[in-house]
Write a protein that holds these residues in place. Structure first.
Motif, mmCIF file in Angstrom:
data_model
loop_
_atom_site.group_PDB
_atom_site.id
_atom_site.type_symbol
_atom_site.label_atom_id
_atom_site.label_comp_id
_atom_site.label_asym_id
_atom_site.label_seq_id
_atom_site.Cartn_x
_atom_site.Cartn_y
_atom_site.Cartn_z
ATOM 1 N N ASN A 266 0.677 -1.151 0.010
ATOM 2 C CA ASN A 266 0.129 -0.175 0.151
ATOM 3 C C ASN A 266 0.810 1.122 0.054
ATOM 4 O O ASN A 266 0.383 2.323 -0.836
ATOM 5 C CB ASN A 266 -0.822 -0.211 1.307
ATOM 6 N N LEU A 267 2.121 1.246 0.822
ATOM 7 C CA LEU A 267 2.927 2.436 0.733
ATOM 8 C C LEU A 267 3.411 2.724 -0.597
ATOM 9 O O LEU A 267 3.216 3.777 -0.958
ATOM 10 C CB LEU A 267 4.138 2.119 1.675
ATOM 11 N N ALA A 268 3.544 1.457 -1.542
ATOM 12 C CA ALA A 268 4.136 1.652 -2.921
ATOM 13 C C ALA A 268 2.979 2.617 -3.658
ATOM 14 O O ALA A 268 3.327 3.388 -4.599
ATOM 15 C CB ALA A 268 4.644 0.521 -3.582
ATOM 16 N N TYR A 269 1.863 1.901 -3.595
ATOM 17 C CA TYR A 269 0.619 2.732 -4.233
ATOM 18 C C TYR A 269 0.502 4.005 -3.959
ATOM 19 O O TYR A 269 0.492 5.235 -4.710
ATOM 20 C CB TYR A 269 -0.802 2.032 -3.764
ATOM 21 N N TRP A 270 0.768 4.663 -2.713
ATOM 22 C CA TRP A 270 0.451 5.690 -1.949
ATOM 23 C C TRP A 270 1.531 6.705 -2.445
ATOM 24 O O TRP A 270 1.568 7.984 -2.714
ATOM 25 C CB TRP A 270 0.238 5.883 -0.525
ATOM 26 N N GLU A 271 2.917 6.186 -2.691
ATOM 27 C CA GLU A 271 3.741 6.958 -3.209
ATOM 28 C C GLU A 271 3.891 6.948 -4.658
ATOM 29 O O GLU A 271 5.048 7.650 -5.146
ATOM 30 C CB GLU A 271 5.409 6.244 -2.702
ATOM 31 N N GLY A 272 2.844 6.475 -5.345
ATOM 32 C CA GLY A 272 2.933 6.625 -6.870
ATOM 33 C C GLY A 272 3.852 5.535 -7.667
ATOM 34 O O GLY A 272 3.982 5.852 -8.697
ATOM 35 N N ALA A 273 4.109 4.509 -6.979
ATOM 36 C CA ALA A 273 4.699 3.428 -7.838
ATOM 37 C C ALA A 273 4.195 2.934 -8.939
ATOM 38 O O ALA A 273 2.606 2.892 -8.859
ATOM 39 C CB ALA A 273 5.318 2.468 -6.925
ATOM 40 N N ASP A 274 4.670 2.244 -9.838
ATOM 41 C CA ASP A 274 3.883 1.554 -11.086
ATOM 42 C C ASP A 274 3.538 0.317 -10.320
ATOM 43 O O ASP A 274 4.101 -0.416 -9.510
ATOM 44 C CB ASP A 274 4.842 1.325 -12.208
#
Ligand code: SF4
Length: 383
Positions: A266-274
């Motif tokens: 979820n952190l990756a989503y929120w940080e804008g990762a692909d």
């Protein structure tokens, strides 16, 4: 506004974007044992003959569009992924491993309904490399569980939690909901107390929302239920205080974790990762492209079998849109964002500070506790 390339029919395989850059993989398994009346996710009642074709279609989608990717996080959500049988889960994991490089996976989560946890399934998941389970508890109150249409009871949560621990899972999340019609503050406090007593590594606490096309939305429209933002704010504040006192640090508006146990996916989503999404209704964002698979299990399976991309919508995202999303999600996180990103909104930022809604947090800025209650409104003003 992003450029929306709306497609009424699935796209041809020729136009498939390359997803090799994606380091985060989401797989949507839509089946549920029973449909909860508040749920707005794409889901489908589990039934005979539905799951095998879906599993094969997901494996074929992975083969065509995910081959060779090396995810760092994997999240299998739904729906209820563990509504699949042991042999279907085995086929899914084996098929994915044939197509992808799992050697770099750091976090591998699967969602489970407490009613679907068995010793055999838990042990299979461990063998398959799953190292995190997210279980939807929602409430510990029998009347509220009934109102929410849940198929489990409190005792089943305890039993399932123990099975998962015995199988070796040392990273467990439990989901809770507040703002349920008729819920009292005392019931909410008790739900938090019972949840924290199990000592999961992570707890998510979501405010119930009345989403279109749900039974709860219709009941609200008929006047049977009413949204009460003041009461929701009271639940939220109590949740932050009680979970904090129990050792769960809030790191996003709805998410709390013991030290070092935040959800990296979820952190990756929120940080804008692909990320690449497989399965009906799953979203993907890779580079400037974002697309959603058809939210219809039968149509998804048919498209895959016909060799056609199972995509409903596809957008080209301008860089400014992705940046705006990063600001909106960043503000939901307690870590906050680099103030330079808000440089063009100085007046608005000054106003939010003056109202006590935005504060400095080391070299970053973030919403205050009061600001988090208005996160969506503030984000839409800022972007
Ligand atoms: S809340 Fe979960 S179990 Fe209930 S219908 Fe939605 S996806 Fe299925």
């Amino acid at each position: 506004m992003p450029l929306l390339l709306k497609t009424e029919s699935p796209k041809t395989e020729n136009s498939a974007p390359t997803a090799q850059k994606a380091r985060h993989l989401y797989i949507h398994i839509p089946f549920c044992l029973q449909i909860c009346p508040y749920c707005s996710f794409y889901k489908d009642l589990a039934g005979p003959g539905k799951a095998d074709p879906l599993v094969e279609a997901v494996v074929r989608e992975a083969e065509r569009f995910g081959r060779g990717i090396a995810p760092r996080t994997i999240f299998i959500g739904g729906g209820t992924p563990t509504a699949l049988s042991v042999s279907q889960l085995e086929r899914l994991f084996a098929g994915l491993r044939e197509q992808m490089d799992f050697t770099r996976v750091e976090e591998f989560t699967i969602e489970m309904n407490p009613a679907t946890v068995t010793k055999r399934k838990a042990e299979l998941l461990r063998r398959a490399g799953v190292n995190r389970v997210s279980m939807g508890v929602q409430s510990w109150d029998p009347d509220l569980l009934k109102l929410l249409g849940r198929v489990h009871d409190a005792e089943q949560v305890r039993r399932s939690f123990a099975i998962l621990r015995r199988a070796g899972f040392d990273n467990l999340n439990l989901d809770l909901i507040y703002g349920i019609p008729g819920q009292t503050l005392a019931q909410w406090e008790e739900s938090i107390r019972q949840t924290a007593a199990l000592r999961p590594e992570h707890i998510s606490a979501y405010c119930l929302t009345y989403e279109e096309d749900t039974e709860f939305f219709e009941r609200q429209a008929r006047g049977e239920f009413a949204e009460d933002r003041d009461s929701d704010a009271g639940f939220f504040e109590r949740g932050v205080a009680l979970l904090g006192a129990a050792g769960y640090g809030q790191y996003e508006i709805s998410n709390y974790a013991q030290a070092g146990r935040q959800c990296h996916h979820n952190l990756a989503y929120w940080e804008g990762a692909d990320y690449l999404g497989l399965g009906p209704s799953a979203w993907s964002t890779v580079g400037e492209r974002r697309w959603q698979n058809v939210p219809d299990t039968a149509a998804y399976v048919r498209a895959i079998q016909a060799g056609v991309r199972p995509v409903r919508d596809e957008e080209i995202l301008p860089a400014a849109t992705r940046e705006a999303e990063k600001i909106a999600f960043g503000l939901r996180m307690n870590a906050g964002i680099d103030p330079a990103r808000l440089a063009e909104r100085r007046d608005l930022v000054a106003g939010l500070r003056a109202e006590g809604l935005l504060e400095d947090h080391g070299p970053r800025v973030r919403l205050t506790d009061r600001g988090r209650l208005l996160a969506d409104e503030i984000a839409s003003e800022l972007i």
